[in-house]
Design an enzyme around this catalytic site. Structure first.
Site, mmCIF file in Angstrom:
data_model
loop_
_atom_site.group_PDB
_atom_site.id
_atom_site.type_symbol
_atom_site.label_atom_id
_atom_site.label_comp_id
_atom_site.label_asym_id
_atom_site.label_seq_id
_atom_site.Cartn_x
_atom_site.Cartn_y
_atom_site.Cartn_z
ATOM 1 C CD GLU A 180 -2.991 -1.179 2.234
ATOM 2 O OE1 GLU A 180 -4.140 -1.625 1.996
ATOM 3 O OE2 GLU A 180 -2.643 -0.780 3.365
ATOM 4 C CD GLU A 382 -4.147 -5.796 2.552
ATOM 5 O OE1 GLU A 382 -5.013 -5.136 3.173
ATOM 6 O OE2 GLU A 382 -2.926 -5.584 2.645
#
Length: 484
Positions: A180, A382
């Site tokens: 991320e 995710e």
């Protein structure tokens, strides 16, 4: 009804996702040094985690034990194998390999631990997908260099990558450089991703002393480090597939007011596409240059950086997707939570116990939006529902709400594949219950596997199968054809 029936391609990579700092534990074992995550106290949905510069024995640091995967990995990987995982997304703890981050030689004991993990995965025919840096830089780098604000971290990270690529060149095929990475476009990313110790009150979510100049400079250093890693990895093993990882923040305009539409586009560009444009296309986009100019951000970019970014483009794109929010030019609108960022409430959506809006259609929209831009393979690494699970008197855990959430998102993936999106894998987050990164809680559970541990760190750590375990087992066995 579409003439093209949605199906998953043969060889689709079904699996699950975790991070070392949220499940391993063993924070001071095997020669491991302290990481930034080891300095974060427990929090709750309403109480921020705190950053301490020294360990306080009176405080609870959830990552120190986490769920003790460090000692129980064989048991856990056997459960993943029982579900039928084709791939397991995991991270390597940087401070387990280089305890201080700037060490000249790696910690052999740490490398041997991952030797054993990879051997266990191979035994169960599970492909590892390795995140190289996942919110756990060695804490010594934060103290000595103020983390990624210092360009010298590029060298330390590259040395770390070279160690991993050389050691595991015949063991690991799929790599991700930074988890991320786009969190550094937000104040929340300062410590979590940037390993920079912020001024202020010590709260992880404190934004009162935010320094955008430092954040974006740190982000630039990560871009260069990522590009160098891609180049290096391909030299060591040309068959390596090295990807980026983006926290995709799906945002709709709240109304058809053109101001809302422009704001939604700007948020999509800045929070999502700035980072992936650099990592996939190899250069900063025009909108980033305007944003920097408008906000007085002047990046120090060395002459060789632009060439490095061009030469170090990733092979595939991975992302997290949990929910969506809205944006509006009208400030008087109700806010809701989400993964890493806040947004406005969408009146058409329901929300989880943590206030994250449930929007499977947003996943289909996001997959199309990303693929239409880049035309490279995608993986959703995710996705999931954080919820409170109750253990029945017979030990069973009936998590129908999780099954329903995941089922709807699998259908959305099927539709996106039918739309023409090249989606190659799916690894739901926290396939085994683990510590929440944002709050440090155990109560917020995502897993197919229940871990007996509470927010205070009490419990047996025993593992048990939830109803969703058996549901996902059938999904994998049928390659997404059986969803009931």
């Amino acid at each position: 009804m579409s003439a093209l029936q949605p199906t998953f391609p043969q060889g689709f990579l079904w699996g699950g996702a975790t991070a070392a700092n949220q499940l391993e534990g063993g924070y001071d074992q095997g020669g491991k040094g302290l990481s930034t995550s080891d300095m974060l106290t427990a929090g709750t949905h309403t109480t921020s985690r705190r950053i301490t510069t020294e360990l306080d024995p009176a405080l609870n640091y959830p990552s120190h034990e986490a769920i003790d995967y460090f000692h129980r990995y064989k048991e856990d990987i056997a459960l993943f194998g029982e579900m039928g995982f084709k791939v397991f997304r995991m991270s390597i703890a940087w401070s387990r390999i280089f305890p201080n981050g700037d060490d000249l030689e790696p910690n052999e004991e740490g490398l041997q631990f991952y030797d054993q993990v990879f051997a266990e995965l191979k035994k169960h025919n599970i492909e590892p997908l390795v995140t190289i840096s996942h919110y756990e830089a060695p804490f010594a780098l934060a103290q000595k260099y103020n983390g990624w604000s210092d360009r010298r971290l590029i060298e330390f990270y590259t040395r770390y990558c070279e160690t991993l690529f050389t050691r595991y060149k015949d063991t690991v095929k799929y790599w991700l450089t930074f988890n991320e990475i786009n969190i550094l476009t937000l104040p929340f990313g300062t410590f979590l991703a940037g390993a920079m110790i912020p001024e202020g009150n010590g709260e992880l979510v404190d934004t009162s002393q935010d320094d955008p100049q430092a954040r974006y400079q740190a982000l630039h250093h990560q871009f260069v480090a990522s590009a160098q890693a891609v180049k290096l990895g391909h030299q060591i093993n040309p068959d390596f597939k090295i990807g980026c990882m983006i926290a995709y923040m799906c945002s709709y305009p709240l109304t058809s007011n053109p101001e809302d539409v422009i704001l939604a586009q700007q948020k999509d560009n800045l929070t999502n596409f700035l980072c992936s444009d650099v990592q996939v296309r190899g250069a900063y986009p025009g909108f980033a240059k305007r944003y920097f100019a408008d906000h007085g951000i002047e990046l120090v970019i060395e002459p060789e950086d632009e060439q490095t970014l061009k030469e170090g483009c990733v092979d595939y794109y991975t992302f997290s997707y949990y929910s969506s929010t809205c944006v509006s030019a009208d400030p008087d609108q109700e806010q809701v939570g989400g993964n890493l960022s806040m947004g406005l409430k969408n009146p058409y959506l329901k929300a989880s116990d943590w206030g994250w809006q449930i929007d499977p259609q947003g996943l289909r929209w996001s997959l199309n939006n990303i693929y239409n831009r880049y035309q490279i393979p995608l993986m959703l690494v995710e996705n999931g529902l954080g919820a409170v699970d109750e253990v029945q008197t017979d030990g069973s855990i009936h998590d129908d709400y999780r099954i329903e959430y995941l089922k709807q998102h699998v259908v959305a993936m099927q539709e996106a594949i039918a739309d023409g999106v090249n989606l190659i894998g799916y690894t739901p987050w926290g396939c085994i219950d683990l510590v929440s990164a944002g709050t440090g809680e155990m109560k917020k559970r995502y897993g197919f596997i229940y871990v007996d541990k509470d927010n205070e760190g009490k419990g047996t750590l025993d593992r048990s199968r939830k109803d969703s375990f058996f549901w996902y087992q059938k999904v994998i066995e049928s390659n997404g054809a059986v969803l009931e």
